[in-house]
Design a protein around this motif. Structure first.
Motif, short mmCIF file in Angstrom:
data_model
loop_
_atom_site.label_atom_id
_atom_site.label_comp_id
_atom_site.label_asym_id
_atom_site.label_seq_id
_atom_site.Cartn_x
_atom_site.Cartn_y
_atom_site.Cartn_z
N LEU A 221 19.32 6.82 -4.59
CA LEU A 221 18.57 7.80 -5.39
C LEU A 221 17.26 7.16 -5.83
O LEU A 221 17.26 6.16 -6.54
CB LEU A 221 19.39 8.23 -6.60
CG LEU A 221 18.75 9.28 -7.53
CD1 LEU A 221 18.43 10.56 -6.77
CD2 LEU A 221 19.67 9.57 -8.72
N ASN A 222 16.14 7.76 -5.39
CA ASN A 222 14.82 7.23 -5.70
C ASN A 222 14.11 8.18 -6.66
O ASN A 222 13.71 9.29 -6.26
CB ASN A 222 14.02 7.06 -4.40
CG ASN A 222 12.70 6.35 -4.62
OD1 ASN A 222 12.30 6.08 -5.75
ND2 ASN A 222 12.01 6.05 -3.54
N LEU A 223 13.93 7.75 -7.91
CA LEU A 223 13.31 8.57 -8.95
C LEU A 223 12.09 7.88 -9.52
O LEU A 223 11.89 7.84 -10.74
CB LEU A 223 14.33 8.86 -10.06
CG LEU A 223 15.61 9.58 -9.64
CD1 LEU A 223 16.56 9.72 -10.82
CD2 LEU A 223 15.30 10.96 -9.06
N CYS A 224 11.25 7.33 -8.67
CA CYS A 224 10.06 6.64 -9.14
C CYS A 224 9.05 7.64 -9.72
O CYS A 224 8.87 8.73 -9.20
CB CYS A 224 9.41 5.87 -7.99
SG CYS A 224 10.43 4.53 -7.33
N ASN A 225 8.41 7.22 -10.81
CA ASN A 225 7.38 8.03 -11.46
C ASN A 225 7.88 9.44 -11.75
O ASN A 225 7.27 10.44 -11.36
CB ASN A 225 6.11 8.09 -10.59
CG ASN A 225 4.93 8.66 -11.34
OD1 ASN A 225 4.84 8.55 -12.56
ND2 ASN A 225 4.02 9.29 -10.63
N ALA A 226 8.99 9.53 -12.48
CA ALA A 226 9.61 10.82 -12.78
C ALA A 226 9.68 11.11 -14.27
O ALA A 226 10.39 12.02 -14.69
CB ALA A 226 11.02 10.88 -12.17
N GLN A 227 8.95 10.32 -15.08
CA GLN A 227 8.91 10.52 -16.54
C GLN A 227 10.31 10.53 -17.15
O GLN A 227 10.66 11.38 -17.96
CB GLN A 227 8.18 11.82 -16.87
CG GLN A 227 6.74 11.85 -16.38
CD GLN A 227 6.01 13.13 -16.75
OE1 GLN A 227 6.39 13.85 -17.68
NE2 GLN A 227 4.94 13.43 -16.03
N LEU A 228 11.09 9.55 -16.76
CA LEU A 228 12.50 9.52 -17.18
C LEU A 228 12.75 8.83 -18.51
O LEU A 228 13.88 8.77 -18.97
CB LEU A 228 13.34 8.82 -16.10
CG LEU A 228 13.83 9.73 -14.97
CD1 LEU A 228 14.43 8.91 -13.86
CD2 LEU A 228 14.84 10.74 -15.49
N SER A 229 11.74 8.30 -19.13
CA SER A 229 11.93 7.59 -20.39
C SER A 229 12.50 8.52 -21.47
O SER A 229 12.18 9.71 -21.52
CB SER A 229 10.60 7.00 -20.87
OG SER A 229 10.76 6.32 -22.08
#
Length: 479
Positions: A221-229
């Motif tokens: 699962l690649n969620l780079c640069n997804a504003q997950l903070s």
């Protein structure tokens, strides 16, 4: 009428998941008709006059029938389907089908990156998605809107069209699109990798995805640069704590912070022993966050093998937490600390812990503000540790003194097969010093090659493949 019956059955299955079905057949039909009238349909229903007239709307009772079609037949069927849905065939799709190689109904890639896919274009793709299985479908930056995204993702889910899906750079999928993606993640048997980068995963989408992950078969699962903070990350971690299929989680460029976010990730490592790769590059984990991660790492007995912490504002103080953790690590093999301000002080802090560590095989310290002093400390580590296979010191100021120490260490160490160093232009006024520097670099290269030959070609190839998979260099640069 076979296709119509099939589509109705698909709609009924989707409805059953959320609302249940009545035993009354007429009531089922009315319920489906209401859903279609509300625009919630996500499966293609062509006009009645086309239902039995075209290939695209026919579905054989033999599940293997579609996979027996040639690519030429599929191209023709796609063009007829486009005519039915009143859209122009995409030349790029026709070109790929024309040049593709079909083996048992499987094709390597369907690359739609950058193509604009509106709702009708998505519907027209059904004949392609049902006739072929793709190793990779690239939907990156296809400007998917809600109805089109929902329809396309439902097709991929129903027909099990791909093993790897990239839906990055599509930020207008809407509620229905996110629900369809969650359904795909939860139900697909084929899908093993999902890339969803550069798409804000805020509270609603995060909850959708997280529920699906609790029972998915995804391994990457690649969620780079997804504003997950913050809350979205908390929601995601809550699902992954009990997930037992995911092997790789990529969270680079999410501005993950040093306390709240790192605390959640530390908890993930405490409870999940299935995850093998955790990428956190280009965040703000910092020293305090590294402490939280190290607390979780101590609980990893069978899981995490790769931890990537490049560019996270970690300093020598953070190395104090790592120094306490390294001696007890049993499974971590790849550690990337590049582009952090470790300095020589940081290397001295972890030197002894690295000596006794029995798991780390690849250590990246690129652009870590290391000079000859730090290189000498690393040479001492190489003398004592016989597990390390790759050490990356590129973009550091390692000159003659450091090269001498590393060269001597490699006369004793027989495990290191890659020592990555920048070529140092001759800046010494003395010709003797310049020649010595060149000779030492050649000796280091030769010694690594000898170690590689001693370990055998199979292991050398394995090391190179591992490095490639995680963005590490694949050759020794010493001349």
């Amino acid at each position: 009428m076979e296709m119509l019956n099939l589509n109705r059955e698909m709609t009924r299955c989707s409805d059953k998941e959320n609302e249940g079905l009545s035993d009354d057949g007429a009531e089922k039909s009315n319920e489906n008709q209401k859903k279609r009238s509300k625009g919630e349909k996500r499966v293609s229903f062509p006009p009645d006059e086309h239902i039995v007239s075209g290939f695209a709307e026919q579905r054989s009772t033999d599940p293997k029938a579609d996979s027996c079609l040639t690519l030429t037949e599929i191209m023709a069927a796609y063009q007829r389907n486009c005519s039915i849905h009143q859209v122009e065939p995409k030349p790029h799709i026709l070109q790929q089908l024309q040049q593709g190689v079909c083996v048992g109904g499987s094709v390597k890639c369907l690359d739609l990156k950058g193509e604009r896919l509106d709702h009708r274009s998505c519907e027209a793709l059904e004949v392609v998605l049902k006739s072929l299985h793709f190793d990779f479908i690239n939907l990156q930056a296809t400007q998917l809107e809600e109805n089109g995204a929902a329809s396309l993702l439902d097709m991929i889910s129903y027909y099990e069209s791909t093993t790897h899906l990239d839906i990055s750079d599509n930020s207008s999928m809407g509620t229905s699109g996110w629900k369809a993606l969650a359904h795909l993640i939860k139900q697909s048997v084929s899908l093993s990798r999902l890339d969803l980068c550069n798409v804000p995963i805020v509270a609603g989408p995060a909850q959708c995805i997280s529920k699906a992950l609790s029972s998915s078969r995804l391994t990457v699962l690649n969620l780079c640069n997804a504003q997950l903070s913050g809350v979205p990350l908390y929601t995601l971690v809550g699902a992954l704590k009990t997930n037992r299929t995911l092997h790789e989680l990529h969270l680079a460029n999410n501005l993950l912070n040093s306390y709240q976010d790192a605390l959640q990730l530390g908890d993930l490592l405490r409870y999940n022993n299935t995850l093998q790769t955790l990428e956190l590059s280009n965040n703000v984990v910092a020293d305090a966050g590294l402490e939280e991660l190290c607390d979780g790492l101590k609980w990893q007995t069978t899981g995490l093998q790769v931890l990537l912490l490049r560019n996270n504002q970690i300093t020598a103080k953070g190395m104090e937490h790592l120094a306490r953790t390294l001696p007890v690590l049993k499974v971590l093999q790849v550690l990337d600390l590049g582009e952090n301000l470790l300095g020589n002080e940081g290397i001295h802090v972890i030197r002894e812990s690295l000596m006794v560590n029995c798991s780390v095989q690849q250590l990246s310290l690129t652009q870590a503000n290391i000079t000859c002093e730090g290189a000498v400390a690393l040479a001492e580590f190489l003398v004592e540790n016989h597990q390390i296979k790759r050490l990356d010191l590129r973009m550091n100021d390692v000159r003659l003194g450091g090269l001498m120490a590393l060269s001597v260490a490699l006369k004793i160490n027989n495990s290191l097969v890659h020592l990555d160093l920048d070529f140092i232009p001759s800046q010494e006024q003395d010709e003797f010093l310049s020649d010595t520097q060149t000779r030492l670099q050649a000796e280091i290269t030769q010694r690594c090659l000898i170690n590689a030959r001693l370990r055998g070609p199979a292991e050398e190839t394995s090391e190179t493949s591992t490095a490639d998979a995680h963005g590490l260099p694949d050759n020794t640069t010493a001349a």
